[in-house]
Design a protein around this motif. Structure first.
Motif, PDB file in Angstrom:
ATOM      1  N   GLN A 294       0.837  -1.210   0.000  1.00 50.88           N
ATOM      2  CA  GLN A 294       0.000   0.000   0.000  1.00 50.88           C
ATOM      3  C   GLN A 294       0.869   1.256   0.000  1.00 50.88           C
ATOM      4  O   GLN A 294       0.610   2.212  -0.735  1.00 50.88           O
ATOM      5  CB  GLN A 294      -0.889   0.037   1.245  1.00 50.88           C
ATOM      6  CG  GLN A 294      -2.119  -0.848   1.149  1.00 50.88           C
ATOM      7  CD  GLN A 294      -2.784  -1.009   2.517  1.00 50.88           C
ATOM      8  OE1 GLN A 294      -2.426  -0.357   3.491  1.00 50.88           O
ATOM      9  NE2 GLN A 294      -3.751  -1.902   2.568  1.00 50.88           N
ATOM     10  N   LEU A 295       1.937   1.241   0.835  1.00 51.41           N
ATOM     11  CA  LEU A 295       2.816   2.416   0.912  1.00 51.41           C
ATOM     12  C   LEU A 295       3.490   2.660  -0.440  1.00 51.41           C
ATOM     13  O   LEU A 295       3.677   3.807  -0.852  1.00 51.41           O
ATOM     14  CB  LEU A 295       3.886   2.222   1.986  1.00 51.41           C
ATOM     15  CG  LEU A 295       3.417   2.276   3.437  1.00 51.41           C
ATOM     16  CD1 LEU A 295       4.588   2.043   4.385  1.00 51.41           C
ATOM     17  CD2 LEU A 295       2.756   3.608   3.764  1.00 51.41           C
ATOM     18  N   ALA A 296       3.848   1.576  -1.128  1.00 46.48           N
ATOM     19  CA  ALA A 296       4.539   1.724  -2.421  1.00 46.48           C
ATOM     20  C   ALA A 296       3.604   2.361  -3.462  1.00 46.48           C
ATOM     21  O   ALA A 296       4.057   3.083  -4.350  1.00 46.48           O
ATOM     22  CB  ALA A 296       5.028   0.368  -2.913  1.00 46.48           C
ATOM     23  N   ARG A 297       2.292   2.105  -3.329  1.00 47.37           N
ATOM     24  CA  ARG A 297       1.331   2.659  -4.306  1.00 47.37           C
ATOM     25  C   ARG A 297       0.983   4.108  -3.999  1.00 47.37           C
ATOM     26  O   ARG A 297       0.517   4.842  -4.849  1.00 47.37           O
ATOM     27  CB  ARG A 297       0.043   1.823  -4.305  1.00 47.37           C
ATOM     28  CG  ARG A 297       0.199   0.469  -5.005  1.00 47.37           C
ATOM     29  CD  ARG A 297      -1.154  -0.147  -5.308  1.00 47.37           C
ATOM     30  NE  ARG A 297      -1.879  -0.470  -4.104  1.00 47.37           N
ATOM     31  CZ  ARG A 297      -1.784  -1.639  -3.462  1.00 47.37           C
ATOM     32  NH1 ARG A 297      -1.001  -2.581  -3.947  1.00 47.37           N
ATOM     33  NH2 ARG A 297      -2.462  -1.866  -2.361  1.00 47.37           N
ATOM     34  N   ARG A 298       1.197   4.531  -2.744  1.00 50.37           N
ATOM     35  CA  ARG A 298       0.779   5.859  -2.300  1.00 50.37           C
ATOM     36  C   ARG A 298       1.729   6.916  -2.857  1.00 50.37           C
ATOM     37  O   ARG A 298       2.952   6.711  -2.837  1.00 50.37           O
ATOM     38  CB  ARG A 298       0.858   5.884  -0.766  1.00 50.37           C
ATOM     39  CG  ARG A 298      -0.205   6.682  -0.105  1.00 50.37           C
ATOM     40  CD  ARG A 298      -0.062   6.554   1.376  1.00 50.37           C
ATOM     41  NE  ARG A 298       1.163   7.190   1.872  1.00 50.37           N
ATOM     42  CZ  ARG A 298       1.475   7.282   3.160  1.00 50.37           C
ATOM     43  NH1 ARG A 298       0.691   6.756   4.060  1.00 50.37           N
ATOM     44  NH2 ARG A 298       2.577   7.883   3.539  1.00 50.37           N
ATOM     45  N   PRO A 299       1.210   8.072  -3.344  1.00 50.37           N
ATOM     46  CA  PRO A 299       2.137   9.112  -3.823  1.00 50.37           C
ATOM     47  C   PRO A 299       2.880   9.755  -2.641  1.00 50.37           C
ATOM     48  O   PRO A 299       2.383   9.733  -1.516  1.00 50.37           O
ATOM     49  CB  PRO A 299       1.208  10.125  -4.514  1.00 50.37           C
ATOM     50  CG  PRO A 299      -0.165   9.852  -3.988  1.00 50.37           C
ATOM     51  CD  PRO A 299      -0.217   8.449  -3.497  1.00 50.37           C
ATOM     52  N   GLY A 300       4.025  10.311  -2.874  1.00 52.01           N
ATOM     53  CA  GLY A 300       4.792  10.992  -1.813  1.00 52.01           C
ATOM     54  C   GLY A 300       5.688  10.042  -1.054  1.00 52.01           C
ATOM     55  O   GLY A 300       5.751   8.845  -1.353  1.00 52.01           O
ATOM     56  N   ARG A 301       6.349  10.580  -0.065  1.00 47.44           N
ATOM     57  CA  ARG A 301       7.329   9.801   0.695  1.00 47.44           C
ATOM     58  C   ARG A 301       6.652   8.980   1.787  1.00 47.44           C
ATOM     59  O   ARG A 301       5.562   9.327   2.242  1.00 47.44           O
ATOM     60  CB  ARG A 301       8.349  10.745   1.337  1.00 47.44           C
ATOM     61  CG  ARG A 301       9.213  11.481   0.314  1.00 47.44           C
ATOM     62  CD  ARG A 301      10.484  11.987   0.957  1.00 47.44           C
ATOM     63  NE  ARG A 301      11.309  10.893   1.469  1.00 47.44           N
ATOM     64  CZ  ARG A 301      12.141  10.167   0.727  1.00 47.44           C
ATOM     65  NH1 ARG A 301      12.264  10.402  -0.554  1.00 47.44           N
ATOM     66  NH2 ARG A 301      12.858   9.201   1.270  1.00 47.44           N
ATOM     67  N   ALA A 302       7.287   7.909   2.193  1.00 45.52           N
ATOM     68  CA  ALA A 302       6.757   7.076   3.274  1.00 45.52           C
ATOM     69  C   ALA A 302       7.901   6.702   4.214  1.00 45.52           C
ATOM     70  O   ALA A 302       9.068   6.679   3.814  1.00 45.52           O
ATOM     71  CB  ALA A 302       6.124   5.814   2.697  1.00 45.52           C
ATOM     72  N   SER A 303       7.543   6.441   5.479  1.00 49.53           N
ATOM     73  CA  SER A 303       8.564   6.059   6.483  1.00 49.53           C
ATOM     74  C   SER A 303       8.173   4.768   7.175  1.00 49.53           C
ATOM     75  O   SER A 303       7.021   4.600   7.578  1.00 49.53           O
ATOM     76  CB  SER A 303       8.677   7.116   7.591  1.00 49.53           C
ATOM     77  OG  SER A 303       8.931   8.351   7.041  1.00 49.53           O
ATOM     78  N   VAL A 304       9.151   3.906   7.326  1.00 47.62           N
ATOM     79  CA  VAL A 304       8.952   2.662   8.077  1.00 47.62           C
ATOM     80  C   VAL A 304       9.954   2.667   9.225  1.00 47.62           C
ATOM     81  O   VAL A 304      11.120   3.041   9.033  1.00 47.62           O
ATOM     82  CB  VAL A 304       9.192   1.430   7.171  1.00 47.62           C
ATOM     83  CG1 VAL A 304       9.163   0.141   7.986  1.00 47.62           C
ATOM     84  CG2 VAL A 304       8.154   1.368   6.053  1.00 47.62           C
ATOM     85  N   VAL A 305       9.491   2.283  10.433  1.00 48.36           N
ATOM     86  CA  VAL A 305      10.413   2.144  11.564  1.00 48.36           C
ATOM     87  C   VAL A 305      10.442   0.676  11.984  1.00 48.36           C
ATOM     88  O   VAL A 305       9.391   0.050  12.182  1.00 48.36           O
ATOM     89  CB  VAL A 305       9.992   3.031  12.758  1.00 48.36           C
ATOM     90  CG1 VAL A 305      10.882   2.750  13.971  1.00 48.36           C
ATOM     91  CG2 VAL A 305      10.068   4.510  12.379  1.00 48.36           C
ATOM     92  N   ILE A 306      11.642   0.125  12.087  1.00 50.23           N
ATOM     93  CA  ILE A 306      11.812  -1.236  12.624  1.00 50.23           C
ATOM     94  C   ILE A 306      12.370  -1.086  14.035  1.00 50.23           C
ATOM     95  O   ILE A 306      13.421  -0.448  14.222  1.00 50.23           O
ATOM     96  CB  ILE A 306      12.801  -2.054  11.764  1.00 50.23           C
ATOM     97  CG1 ILE A 306      12.293  -2.162  10.312  1.00 50.23           C
ATOM     98  CG2 ILE A 306      13.015  -3.443  12.357  1.00 50.23           C
ATOM     99  CD1 ILE A 306      13.309  -2.775   9.348  1.00 50.23           C
ATOM    100  N   VAL A 307      11.668  -1.637  15.018  1.00 49.06           N
ATOM    101  CA  VAL A 307      12.161  -1.577  16.399  1.00 49.06           C
ATOM    102  C   VAL A 307      12.860  -2.899  16.694  1.00 49.06           C
ATOM    103  O   VAL A 307      12.234  -3.964  16.654  1.00 49.06           O
ATOM    104  CB  VAL A 307      11.001  -1.348  17.398  1.00 49.06           C
ATOM    105  CG1 VAL A 307      11.564  -1.210  18.818  1.00 49.06           C
ATOM    106  CG2 VAL A 307      10.188  -0.126  17.009  1.00 49.06           C
ATOM    107  N   GLY A 308      14.159  -2.833  16.962  1.00 44.25           N
ATOM    108  CA  GLY A 308      14.932  -4.039  17.250  1.00 44.25           C
ATOM    109  C   GLY A 308      15.922  -4.320  16.125  1.00 44.25           C
ATOM    110  O   GLY A 308      15.510  -4.453  14.970  1.00 44.25           O
ATOM    111  N   GLY A 309      17.189  -4.416  16.494  1.00 38.23           N
ATOM    112  CA  GLY A 309      18.233  -4.686  15.498  1.00 38.23           C
ATOM    113  C   GLY A 309      18.844  -6.054  15.694  1.00 38.23           C
ATOM    114  O   GLY A 309      20.018  -6.268  15.390  1.00 38.23           O
ATOM    115  N   GLY A 310      18.058  -6.998  16.221  1.00 41.99           N
ATOM    116  CA  GLY A 310      18.510  -8.393  16.303  1.00 41.99           C
ATOM    117  C   GLY A 310      18.304  -9.048  14.939  1.00 41.99           C
ATOM    118  O   GLY A 310      18.068  -8.372  13.930  1.00 41.99           O
ATOM    119  N   PHE A 311      18.353 -10.396  14.912  1.00 39.61           N
ATOM    120  CA  PHE A 311      18.284 -11.052  13.596  1.00 39.61           C
ATOM    121  C   PHE A 311      16.944 -10.823  12.901  1.00 39.61           C
ATOM    122  O   PHE A 311      16.884 -10.674  11.692  1.00 39.61           O
ATOM    123  CB  PHE A 311      18.650 -12.534  13.692  1.00 39.61           C
ATOM    124  CG  PHE A 311      17.615 -13.399  14.356  1.00 39.61           C
ATOM    125  CD1 PHE A 311      16.611 -13.984  13.616  1.00 39.61           C
ATOM    126  CD2 PHE A 311      17.651 -13.630  15.723  1.00 39.61           C
ATOM    127  CE1 PHE A 311      15.663 -14.781  14.223  1.00 39.61           C
ATOM    128  CE2 PHE A 311      16.714 -14.419  16.334  1.00 39.61           C
ATOM    129  CZ  PHE A 311      15.701 -14.989  15.591  1.00 39.61           C
TER     130      PHE A 311
END
Ligand SMILES: Cc1cc2nc3c(=O)[nH]c(=O)nc-3n(C[C@H](O)[C@H](O)[C@H](O)COP(=O)(O)OP(=O)(O)OC[C@H]3O[C@@H](n4cnc5c(N)ncnc54)[C@H](O)[C@@H]3O)c2cc1C
Length: 411
Positions: free
Chosen positions: A160-177
């Protein structure tokens, strides 16, 4: 009959009341949780026992590859097997139910619908749940990363985000595997297309803080050409519908927050008197028997061994096999065998860019290792559900051909 008691004398029973008593006297084993550990135990118990295996969901789920649902390299059907078929083939009974308590002294498990299922011995294989450290909003506004449904939903939201016009942000919490595998699949999906910022927040001083630092360096190098921000040494303090608040920095805007903050014990263990505190694993002896109840064995992620082990699928499988043997020994009044883990390297994928094989403090990195991770998946799924014809054969062919095609077509 309790575990450790002598088994009934089958010959004299048969003389007294032929068929019915023979059936009644088969020791009843209940397995709660039918994924890696529970299913391995079920497949190593034979017709000498009346085995009931219980899970809340109808699908066995292959969790080590669920990150690939984010890029679409895998589809939900590739990662699932029908539990009813696996259990039927093992010659046992599958019950789909949510277990709310295991009453070991009474020898029954209780379902949320009020049903009581009796046992002489119980194998508990209920895995873990997301650890959110009490961060406000985490359960409500972030998507977890522990099941096929959750990762399929993340995949849909990314589309859905890829289809939306404009910029998008994703946050991943946790830098484990899990966080690293999630990031790798997002980059695989995104390719070189601009417009998406990904922030990865990790409380530890570097990515994969419990593994050699070479992985941190390699991941950062791979991300150099992408709009990816790493916030290590940073804690998330709140998750909102609009973003994530962190220690010592500005809030991060987020259209999609993915929570990969670790795993803790499910409430069932404490509610059943198997664990000493909320969120703690059930203490077991080296033979996997509960330290609190002799007629219960605890296996897989749920087990708190005297020497803690990594929460890994291959250990869960090994523990399931060991517990199946020990339940039989215990019911026969024989000595139990200690669980001796056989460590294997762990394969951590970073999308199409790299795969890391971690064995202790050694790391081998190569995109070619992706084939090894795929082979482990294909072979173990085929062992769990041998493709001997019908649906199992069609499922195996679909898994193999579908994944290969989508891997080649991905950006
Ligand atoms: C994203 C991700 C990636 C991973 N990658 C790897 C990897 O590369 N290699 C590796 O070795 N390991 C990996 N793991 C870890 C591995 O998946 C776990 O160690 C393994 O799943 C543990 O198996 P288990 O049988 O103990 O528990 P689980 O697989 O969690 O199964 C527990 C089962 O119990 C059922 N259950 C729980 N509570 C109840 C209840 N109250 N009533 C009824 N049913 C219940 C659940 O529905 C579930 O089916 C990964 C895990 C995740 C989440």
């Amino acid at each position: 009959m309790r575990l450790g008691d002598r088994p009934p004398d089958m010959k004299s029973m048969r003389r007294a009341e032929p068929t019915i008593s023979r059936r009644r006297r088969r020791p009843r084993i209940v397995i709660v949780g039918a994924n890696f550990a529970g299913m391995a135990a079920a497949q190593h118990l034979d017709a000498r026992y009346a085995v009931t295996i219980i899970d809340r969901s109808p699908w066995f789920e292959w969790l080590p590859n669920i990150h690939e649902l984010l890029s679409g390299v895998k589809r939900p059907g590739d990662l699932r097997l029908p539990r009813a078929r696996l259990v039927r083939r093992a010659g046992h009974r599958f019950v789909r139910a949510e277990i709310v308590r295991i009453d070991a002294p009474a020898g029954v498990v209780l379902t949320s619908a009020g049903r009581r299922i009796p046992f002489d011995a119980c194998i508990v294989a209920v895995g873990g749940v997301d650890e959110t450290f009490g961060v406000p909003g985490a359960e409500r506004h972030a998507l977890g990363f522990k099941s096929v449904d959750e990762c399929a939903e993340i995949g849909r939201r990314l589309a859905q985000l890829a289809r939306r016009p404009g910029r998008a942000s994703v946050v991943i919490v946790g830098g484990g595997f899990e966080g690293i595998e999630a990031l790798g699949e997002i980059l695989r999906r995104q390719g070189d297309r601009p417009g998406l910022t990904v922030s990865l927040v990790e409380a530890g001083p570097r990515l994969m803080p419990n593994s050699p630092a070479v992985i941190d360096r390699a991941v950062r190098r791979h991300c150099a050409g992408h709009d990816v921000r790493f916030l290590t040494g940073t804690r998330v303090t709140r998750v909102t519908p609009m973003g994530v608040r962190v220690t010592g920095g500005k809030p991060l805007r987020s259209d999609l927050t993915i929570w990969t903050g670790g795993v803790k014990a499910p409430p069932l263990l404490r509610a059943s008197g198997l664990a000493d505190h909320d969120g703690k694993w059930a203490p077991v002896t080296q033979a996997l028997r509960s330290k609190h109840h002799d007629n219960v064995f605890v296996v897989g992620d749920a087990a708190g061994l005297p020497q803690p082990l990594g929460k890994q699928a291959y250990y869960a499988l090994q523990m399931g096999v060991c517990a199946a043997g020990n339940v039989g020994r215990s019911l026969a009044g024989r000595r139990l065998r200690d669980f001796r883990p056989s460590p294997k390297g762990m394969l951590v994928a970073f999308g199409a860019l790299d795969t890391f094989l971690i064995a202790g403090r050694s790391v081998i990195a190569s995109p070619a290792l992706a084939a090894a991770k795929e082979a482990v998946f294909q072979v173990t799924m085929a062992q769990l559900d041998p493709p001997l014809g019908g649906d199992a054969l069609r499922g195996a062919a679909r898994r193999f051909v579908g994944t290969a095609r989508r891997r080649l077509l991905s950006p």
